[in-house]
Design an enzyme around this catalytic site. Sequence first.
Site, mmCIF file in Angstrom:
data_model
loop_
_atom_site.group_PDB
_atom_site.id
_atom_site.type_symbol
_atom_site.label_atom_id
_atom_site.label_comp_id
_atom_site.label_asym_id
_atom_site.label_seq_id
_atom_site.Cartn_x
_atom_site.Cartn_y
_atom_site.Cartn_z
ATOM 1 N N ASP A 109 0.854 -1.188 0.000
ATOM 2 C CA ASP A 109 0.000 0.000 0.000
ATOM 3 C C ASP A 109 0.889 1.236 0.000
ATOM 4 O OD1 ASP A 109 -2.563 1.400 0.330
ATOM 5 O OD2 ASP A 109 -1.750 1.944 2.277
ATOM 6 N N GLU A 162 -1.302 -1.232 -5.777
ATOM 7 C CA GLU A 162 -2.493 -0.505 -6.160
ATOM 8 C C GLU A 162 -2.190 0.279 -7.433
ATOM 9 O OE1 GLU A 162 -5.838 2.108 -3.794
ATOM 10 O OE2 GLU A 162 -3.846 1.858 -2.981
ATOM 11 N N ASP A 196 -3.329 1.115 7.050
ATOM 12 C CA ASP A 196 -2.469 0.819 5.903
ATOM 13 C C ASP A 196 -2.202 -0.682 5.747
ATOM 14 O OD1 ASP A 196 -2.358 3.543 5.428
ATOM 15 O OD2 ASP A 196 -0.500 3.812 6.559
#
Length: 380
Positions: free
Chosen positions: A189, A273, A354
Amino acid sequence: MAGRVVRRAFKFRFYPTAVQAEQLARTFGCTRYVYNRALAERTRAWSQEQRRVTYSDTSKMLTGWKREAETEWLAEPSKGPLQESLRQLQGAFDRFWRKQTGYPQCKKKGQSKDSATYFSNCFTYRGGQVRLAKQAEPLDIRWSRPLPEGAVPSQVTVSRNARGQYHISILVEDTITEPPSTDRVVGLDAGITSLYTLSTGEKITNPRHERADRARLVKAQRALAKKEKGSRNRAKARLKVAKIHGRIADRRRDYLHKLSTRLVRENQVIAIEDLSVRNMVKNRSLSRAISDASWSEFRSMLEYKADWYGRRVVAVDRFCPSSKTCSVCGVIASAMPLDVRVWACRCGVVHDRDVNAARNILAVGLAVAACGDGVRPPRT
Ligand SMILES: [Zn+2]
């Protein structure tokens, strides 16, 4: 284990002799001139005659310019870099026609980085030394790491940055031995408070020195703003700002190289991501964090290294609500403002925001890897 052949660039600092520095300055001047003049010719042919000028047209023009009395100095430097300059211009037009960039701009002295590219017929690499065409002495290169054994450089690019430092980028074919495959997988992340958070719970912070460098940068920028326009002190202050900028970028790139190599070596699948940096930068509080994290550069490092080592990077749709979904029970929380760092799900699990996001990214990434856009063909 059989290796695979890949092309890699190795970049080093070098220190030219006074003679070499002068010669390089002339070569840079010539590549800039050739680029700008060919650009002007292309612009003129298009605006006046709606005619497209090709690379080979400009190459013929160059031969003519070398014969003209007022530009006969173009015949002095090695011809390789001049040809390459025309090729770069062609590349700039290709990107323009594909609508990837705006119309090519002319290169201004001192504003764009000076560079010259030499192909294998315009330099030699012998006994660990690089000698450019028309230069008597080899370059004094600081070899911060060795070139791969038996490497044959196919192309070198020498450059001089705004700080007055010289670098050489050497392109070689390198054989990479893939590490044994592993069961380990990881989700990543891209964060705000920490640089990256892994699904394992590990948090990766900004590189050391960064904060001190930032403070120095702010100070230097303030000093620059106070200097009188056009003054000698202003030029000095600008150089100082450029130096600090460069150091931050160098250190960060070094850091991201080490991190990406580690992640790719340790894991078979890396789920990330698919951030749209452009969208996120609109939010000003995030903008610095995003640019600091150099996300897109890091992503490309992960992707090409994964390719070298037979690993896989899976980019997960950025609209998947990775922060709001409980990675244990799958329930989606209703709202998740950015300042919420820890939250408790109805199922009783307390999440670090997170780490939870990284776990969700990993889960979606593995699903994509299993059934999504095909399975990577086995290597031979
Ligand atoms: Zn839950």
